[in-house]
Motif scaffolding. Structure first.
Motif, PDB file in Angstrom:
ATOM      1  N   PRO A  37       0.836  -1.205   0.000  1.00 44.26           N
ATOM      2  CA  PRO A  37       0.000   0.000   0.000  1.00 44.26           C
ATOM      3  C   PRO A  37       0.869   1.253   0.000  1.00 44.26           C
ATOM      4  O   PRO A  37       1.900   1.314   0.669  1.00 44.26           O
ATOM      5  N   GLY A  38       0.460   2.226  -0.769  1.00 43.19           N
ATOM      6  CA  GLY A  38       1.196   3.483  -0.817  1.00 43.19           C
ATOM      7  C   GLY A  38       2.188   3.589  -1.951  1.00 43.19           C
ATOM      8  O   GLY A  38       2.667   4.688  -2.261  1.00 43.19           O
ATOM      9  N   ILE A  39       2.533   2.467  -2.594  1.00 39.77           N
ATOM     10  CA  ILE A  39       3.441   2.526  -3.740  1.00 39.77           C
ATOM     11  C   ILE A  39       2.691   3.115  -4.936  1.00 39.77           C
ATOM     12  O   ILE A  39       1.542   2.759  -5.208  1.00 39.77           O
ATOM     13  N   ALA A  40       3.334   3.994  -5.659  1.00 40.57           N
ATOM     14  CA  ALA A  40       2.713   4.637  -6.814  1.00 40.57           C
ATOM     15  C   ALA A  40       2.355   3.615  -7.879  1.00 40.57           C
ATOM     16  O   ALA A  40       3.051   2.603  -8.045  1.00 40.57           O
ATOM     17  N   GLY A  92       3.228  -1.000 -11.629  1.00 41.22           N
ATOM     18  CA  GLY A  92       3.285  -1.491 -12.997  1.00 41.22           C
ATOM     19  C   GLY A  92       4.661  -2.000 -13.374  1.00 41.22           C
ATOM     20  O   GLY A  92       4.796  -3.029 -14.055  1.00 41.22           O
ATOM     21  N   ARG A  93       5.689  -1.296 -12.931  1.00 44.05           N
ATOM     22  CA  ARG A  93       7.057  -1.743 -13.219  1.00 44.05           C
ATOM     23  C   ARG A  93       7.331  -3.088 -12.562  1.00 44.05           C
ATOM     24  O   ARG A  93       7.930  -3.985 -13.166  1.00 44.05           O
ATOM     25  N   ARG A  94       6.871  -3.246 -11.317  1.00 38.10           N
ATOM     26  CA  ARG A  94       7.092  -4.517 -10.619  1.00 38.10           C
ATOM     27  C   ARG A  94       6.303  -5.654 -11.281  1.00 38.10           C
ATOM     28  O   ARG A  94       6.787  -6.783 -11.352  1.00 38.10           O
ATOM     29  N   GLN A 144      -6.920  -3.183  -0.779  1.00 41.54           N
ATOM     30  CA  GLN A 144      -6.761  -1.808  -1.250  1.00 41.54           C
ATOM     31  C   GLN A 144      -7.525  -1.628  -2.565  1.00 41.54           C
ATOM     32  O   GLN A 144      -7.136  -2.170  -3.603  1.00 41.54           O
ATOM     33  N   ARG A 145      -8.609  -0.857  -2.538  1.00 36.16           N
ATOM     34  CA  ARG A 145      -9.494  -0.781  -3.699  1.00 36.16           C
ATOM     35  C   ARG A 145      -8.829  -0.141  -4.918  1.00 36.16           C
ATOM     36  O   ARG A 145      -8.946  -0.648  -6.039  1.00 36.16           O
ATOM     37  N   ALA A 146      -8.127   0.965  -4.740  1.00 29.88           N
ATOM     38  CA  ALA A 146      -7.574   1.685  -5.895  1.00 29.88           C
ATOM     39  C   ALA A 146      -6.562   0.847  -6.672  1.00 29.88           C
ATOM     40  O   ALA A 146      -6.677   0.703  -7.896  1.00 29.88           O
ATOM     41  N   PRO A 147      -5.548   0.277  -6.004  1.00 27.79           N
ATOM     42  CA  PRO A 147      -4.600  -0.538  -6.783  1.00 27.79           C
ATOM     43  C   PRO A 147      -5.212  -1.809  -7.353  1.00 27.79           C
ATOM     44  O   PRO A 147      -4.812  -2.263  -8.424  1.00 27.79           O
ATOM     45  N   MET A 148      -6.207  -2.403  -6.666  1.00 27.58           N
ATOM     46  CA  MET A 148      -6.850  -3.592  -7.220  1.00 27.58           C
ATOM     47  C   MET A 148      -7.674  -3.238  -8.457  1.00 27.58           C
ATOM     48  O   MET A 148      -7.702  -4.001  -9.433  1.00 27.58           O
TER      49      MET A 148
END
Length: 255
Positions: A92-95, A100-102, A127-131
Protein backbone atom coordinates in the motif's frame (compact mmCIF):
# COMPACT_ATOMS: atom_id res chain seq x y z
CA UNK A 1 -4.49 -20.15 -27.57
CA UNK A 2 -6.99 -22.51 -25.96
CA UNK A 3 -6.79 -20.52 -22.71
CA UNK A 4 -7.46 -17.23 -24.53
CA UNK A 5 -10.47 -18.74 -26.28
CA UNK A 6 -11.77 -20.09 -22.98
CA UNK A 7 -11.36 -16.72 -21.29
CA UNK A 8 -13.06 -14.89 -24.18
CA UNK A 9 -16.02 -17.25 -23.95
CA UNK A 10 -16.22 -16.52 -20.23
CA UNK A 11 -16.27 -12.78 -20.77
CA UNK A 12 -18.95 -12.99 -23.45
CA UNK A 13 -21.14 -15.27 -21.39
CA UNK A 14 -21.78 -12.71 -18.64
CA UNK A 15 -23.82 -15.15 -16.57
CA UNK A 16 -22.96 -18.10 -14.39
CA UNK A 17 -23.14 -21.44 -16.08
CA UNK A 18 -24.55 -24.19 -13.93
CA UNK A 19 -22.76 -27.50 -14.08
CA UNK A 20 -24.71 -30.16 -15.96
CA UNK A 21 -26.64 -32.61 -13.78
CA UNK A 22 -24.19 -34.91 -12.02
CA UNK A 23 -21.18 -32.82 -13.02
CA UNK A 24 -18.80 -31.45 -10.42
CA UNK A 25 -15.61 -29.65 -11.40
CA UNK A 26 -12.41 -29.05 -9.46
CA UNK A 27 -9.27 -27.04 -10.18
CA UNK A 28 -6.08 -27.38 -8.12
CA UNK A 29 -3.37 -24.72 -7.95
CA UNK A 30 0.03 -25.33 -6.38
CA UNK A 31 1.63 -22.09 -5.13
CA UNK A 32 5.21 -21.11 -4.25
CA UNK A 33 6.89 -22.96 -7.13
CA UNK A 34 10.33 -22.09 -8.51
CA UNK A 35 12.23 -22.53 -5.24
CA UNK A 36 13.29 -26.17 -5.48
CA UNK A 37 13.89 -28.21 -8.63
CA UNK A 38 13.02 -31.43 -6.82
CA UNK A 39 9.70 -30.13 -5.49
CA UNK A 40 8.91 -28.43 -8.79
CA UNK A 41 9.48 -31.66 -10.72
CA UNK A 42 7.37 -33.69 -8.31
CA UNK A 43 4.57 -31.13 -8.62
CA UNK A 44 4.77 -31.18 -12.40
CA UNK A 45 4.43 -34.98 -12.31
CA UNK A 46 1.02 -34.79 -10.59
CA UNK A 47 -1.68 -36.33 -12.78
CA UNK A 48 -4.20 -34.07 -14.44
CA UNK A 49 -4.32 -30.34 -15.30
CA UNK A 50 -2.86 -28.99 -12.05
CA UNK A 51 -1.94 -25.28 -12.32
CA UNK A 52 1.62 -24.17 -11.55
CA UNK A 53 1.80 -20.85 -9.65
CA UNK A 54 5.41 -19.67 -9.85
CA UNK A 55 7.00 -17.01 -7.68
CA UNK A 56 9.11 -14.48 -9.62
CA UNK A 57 11.81 -14.08 -6.97
CA UNK A 58 12.96 -17.72 -7.01
CA UNK A 59 16.05 -19.28 -8.58
CA UNK A 60 14.19 -21.59 -10.97
CA UNK A 61 11.21 -19.38 -11.90
CA UNK A 62 11.93 -18.89 -15.61
CA UNK A 63 13.26 -22.37 -16.31
CA UNK A 64 10.38 -24.07 -14.53
CA UNK A 65 7.79 -21.87 -16.25
CA UNK A 66 9.16 -22.99 -19.61
CA UNK A 67 9.26 -26.61 -18.48
CA UNK A 68 5.68 -26.50 -17.19
CA UNK A 69 4.42 -24.81 -20.36
CA UNK A 70 6.15 -27.41 -22.51
CA UNK A 71 4.42 -30.11 -20.46
CA UNK A 72 1.05 -28.54 -21.28
CA UNK A 73 0.32 -27.16 -17.80
CA UNK A 74 -1.25 -23.81 -17.05
CA UNK A 75 1.36 -21.42 -15.67
CA UNK A 76 0.42 -18.40 -13.56
CA UNK A 77 2.47 -15.73 -11.84
CA UNK A 78 2.31 -16.03 -8.05
CA UNK A 79 2.60 -12.28 -7.43
CA UNK A 80 4.00 -11.19 -4.05
CA UNK A 81 1.77 -8.71 -2.25
CA UNK A 82 1.97 -7.12 1.19
CA UNK A 83 2.84 -8.50 3.71
CA UNK A 84 5.18 -10.36 1.32
CA UNK A 85 8.52 -8.66 0.79
CA UNK A 86 11.12 -8.52 -1.96
CA UNK A 87 11.79 -6.57 -5.17
CA UNK A 88 8.49 -7.53 -6.83
CA UNK A 89 6.15 -7.15 -3.86
CA UNK A 90 3.24 -4.74 -3.95
CA UNK A 91 2.64 -2.61 -0.85
CA UNK A 92 0.00 0.00 0.00
CA UNK A 93 1.20 3.48 -0.82
CA UNK A 94 3.44 2.53 -3.74
CA UNK A 95 2.71 4.64 -6.81
CA UNK A 96 0.84 2.94 -9.64
CA UNK A 97 3.78 3.54 -11.97
CA UNK A 98 6.03 1.51 -9.66
CA UNK A 99 3.37 -1.20 -9.23
CA UNK A 100 3.28 -1.49 -13.00
CA UNK A 101 7.06 -1.74 -13.22
CA UNK A 102 7.09 -4.52 -10.62
CA UNK A 103 4.34 -6.37 -12.47
CA UNK A 104 6.29 -6.07 -15.73
CA UNK A 105 9.48 -7.45 -14.23
CA UNK A 106 7.64 -10.25 -12.42
CA UNK A 107 5.87 -11.35 -15.61
CA UNK A 108 9.21 -11.30 -17.43
CA UNK A 109 10.54 -13.77 -14.85
CA UNK A 110 7.60 -16.15 -15.37
CA UNK A 111 7.19 -16.66 -19.13
CA UNK A 112 3.96 -18.17 -20.49
CA UNK A 113 1.92 -16.94 -17.51
CA UNK A 114 -1.77 -17.06 -18.45
CA UNK A 115 -2.80 -15.14 -15.35
CA UNK A 116 -1.78 -14.22 -11.82
CA UNK A 117 -2.74 -14.96 -8.25
CA UNK A 118 -1.64 -13.23 -5.09
CA UNK A 119 1.14 -14.54 -2.83
CA UNK A 120 0.14 -13.45 0.67
CA UNK A 121 -1.54 -10.11 -0.02
CA UNK A 122 -3.91 -9.85 2.91
CA UNK A 123 -3.27 -6.09 3.17
CA UNK A 124 -2.76 -5.39 -0.51
CA UNK A 125 -5.85 -7.13 -1.85
CA UNK A 126 -7.96 -4.99 0.50
CA UNK A 127 -6.76 -1.81 -1.25
CA UNK A 128 -9.49 -0.78 -3.70
CA UNK A 129 -7.57 1.68 -5.89
CA UNK A 130 -4.60 -0.54 -6.78
CA UNK A 131 -6.85 -3.59 -7.22
CA UNK A 132 -9.05 -1.62 -9.61
CA UNK A 133 -5.95 -0.58 -11.55
CA UNK A 134 -4.59 -4.15 -11.56
CA UNK A 135 -7.74 -5.65 -13.02
CA UNK A 136 -7.79 -3.09 -15.83
CA UNK A 137 -4.13 -3.81 -16.50
CA UNK A 138 -4.72 -7.58 -16.61
CA UNK A 139 -7.64 -7.00 -18.97
CA UNK A 140 -5.33 -5.04 -21.26
CA UNK A 141 -2.78 -7.85 -21.17
CA UNK A 142 -5.39 -10.62 -21.73
CA UNK A 143 -4.49 -12.29 -18.43
CA UNK A 144 -6.89 -13.71 -15.85
CA UNK A 145 -6.87 -13.31 -12.07
CA UNK A 146 -7.22 -15.80 -9.24
CA UNK A 147 -8.10 -14.29 -5.87
CA UNK A 148 -6.38 -16.51 -3.31
CA UNK A 149 -8.60 -14.89 -0.66
CA UNK A 150 -5.92 -14.63 2.00
CA UNK A 151 -8.18 -12.10 3.72
CA UNK A 152 -11.93 -11.79 4.12
CA UNK A 153 -11.43 -8.08 3.36
CA UNK A 154 -10.22 -8.70 -0.19
CA UNK A 155 -11.79 -6.56 -2.90
CA UNK A 156 -9.72 -8.10 -5.69
CA UNK A 157 -12.30 -10.50 -7.11
CA UNK A 158 -15.05 -7.90 -6.73
CA UNK A 159 -13.03 -5.46 -8.81
CA UNK A 160 -12.31 -8.16 -11.39
CA UNK A 161 -16.03 -8.89 -11.62
CA UNK A 162 -16.91 -5.20 -11.88
CA UNK A 163 -14.58 -4.82 -14.87
CA UNK A 164 -15.57 -8.07 -16.56
CA UNK A 165 -12.11 -9.58 -16.09
CA UNK A 166 -11.91 -13.35 -16.34
CA UNK A 167 -11.30 -14.60 -12.81
CA UNK A 168 -12.08 -17.13 -10.09
CA UNK A 169 -11.75 -17.17 -6.30
CA UNK A 170 -10.21 -19.83 -4.13
CA UNK A 171 -12.63 -21.98 -2.14
CA UNK A 172 -10.38 -24.28 -0.06
CA UNK A 173 -6.78 -24.13 1.18
CA UNK A 174 -5.39 -27.65 1.30
CA UNK A 175 -2.49 -27.39 3.69
CA UNK A 176 -2.83 -24.72 6.37
CA UNK A 177 -2.22 -27.70 8.67
CA UNK A 178 0.71 -29.63 7.24
CA UNK A 179 -0.19 -33.24 7.97
CA UNK A 180 -1.42 -35.84 5.48
CA UNK A 181 -4.53 -36.43 7.57
CA UNK A 182 -5.47 -32.74 7.62
CA UNK A 183 -4.69 -32.27 3.93
CA UNK A 184 -6.77 -35.31 2.98
CA UNK A 185 -9.59 -33.84 5.05
CA UNK A 186 -9.37 -30.52 3.20
CA UNK A 187 -9.43 -32.34 -0.12
CA UNK A 188 -12.58 -34.16 0.97
CA UNK A 189 -14.05 -30.77 1.86
CA UNK A 190 -13.23 -29.62 -1.67
CA UNK A 191 -14.95 -32.68 -3.14
CA UNK A 192 -18.07 -32.07 -1.04
CA UNK A 193 -18.12 -28.39 -2.00
CA UNK A 194 -17.74 -29.20 -5.70
CA UNK A 195 -20.70 -31.58 -5.47
CA UNK A 196 -22.76 -28.95 -3.65
CA UNK A 197 -22.09 -25.90 -5.81
CA UNK A 198 -20.87 -27.53 -9.02
CA UNK A 199 -17.22 -26.50 -8.73
CA UNK A 200 -14.38 -25.90 -6.29
CA UNK A 201 -10.99 -24.18 -6.59
CA UNK A 202 -8.31 -25.53 -4.25
CA UNK A 203 -4.88 -24.09 -3.48
CA UNK A 204 -1.98 -26.00 -1.96
CA UNK A 205 1.79 -25.86 -1.74
CA UNK A 206 4.60 -28.20 -2.78
CA UNK A 207 4.98 -29.67 0.69
CA UNK A 208 5.84 -33.39 0.75
CA UNK A 209 2.62 -34.10 2.65
CA UNK A 210 0.48 -32.21 0.12
CA UNK A 211 2.09 -33.90 -2.85
CA UNK A 212 1.74 -37.31 -1.22
CA UNK A 213 -1.99 -36.81 -0.75
CA UNK A 214 -2.52 -35.46 -4.27
CA UNK A 215 -0.50 -38.23 -5.89
CA UNK A 216 -2.74 -40.75 -4.17
CA UNK A 217 -6.09 -38.99 -4.42
CA UNK A 218 -6.19 -37.22 -7.79
CA UNK A 219 -6.56 -40.53 -9.68
CA UNK A 220 -9.57 -41.30 -7.45
CA UNK A 221 -11.46 -38.07 -8.10
CA UNK A 222 -13.30 -39.28 -11.18
CA UNK A 223 -14.72 -42.25 -9.30
CA UNK A 224 -16.12 -39.71 -6.81
CA UNK A 225 -17.88 -37.82 -9.57
CA UNK A 226 -15.28 -35.04 -9.77
CA UNK A 227 -13.72 -33.84 -13.02
CA UNK A 228 -10.36 -32.12 -12.57
CA UNK A 229 -10.21 -29.22 -15.03
CA UNK A 230 -7.83 -26.46 -16.06
CA UNK A 231 -8.26 -22.95 -14.70
CA UNK A 232 -9.37 -21.80 -18.13
CA UNK A 233 -12.23 -24.27 -18.09
CA UNK A 234 -13.06 -23.41 -14.48
CA UNK A 235 -13.32 -19.72 -15.37
CA UNK A 236 -15.66 -20.64 -18.20
CA UNK A 237 -17.78 -22.86 -15.95
CA UNK A 238 -18.15 -20.15 -13.31
CA UNK A 239 -18.78 -17.32 -15.73
CA UNK A 240 -17.20 -14.72 -13.42
CA UNK A 241 -19.82 -15.33 -10.74
CA UNK A 242 -19.14 -15.34 -6.99
CA UNK A 243 -19.68 -18.58 -5.13
CA UNK A 244 -22.14 -18.56 -2.18
CA UNK A 245 -19.35 -18.23 0.41
CA UNK A 246 -18.05 -15.09 -1.33
CA UNK A 247 -21.23 -13.19 -2.11
CA UNK A 248 -24.94 -13.34 -2.91
CA UNK A 249 -26.67 -14.08 -6.19
CA UNK A 250 -23.31 -14.34 -7.92
CA UNK A 251 -22.15 -10.86 -6.84
CA UNK A 252 -19.16 -10.47 -4.50
CA UNK A 253 -19.88 -8.96 -1.12
CA UNK A 254 -16.93 -6.54 -0.97
CA UNK A 255 -17.90 -4.32 -3.89
Amino acid sequence: MRYLLSLLFCLLAGVAQAAPAGKAYMSIIIDDLGQSSARDSRTLALPGPVTMAIMPDTPHASDFARQAHKAGRTVILHMPMDPATGPYAWHPGIALEELGRRLDTALAKVPYAAGINNHMGSRMTAQRAPMTWLMAELQRRHLFFVDSRTSAATVAAAQAQAQGLAHVSRDVFLDDVRTTEAIAGQLRQGVELARKQGSAVLIGHPYPQTLEVLEREIPRLRSQGIELVSLGQMITERGNQAMPAHGRHGVYSNR
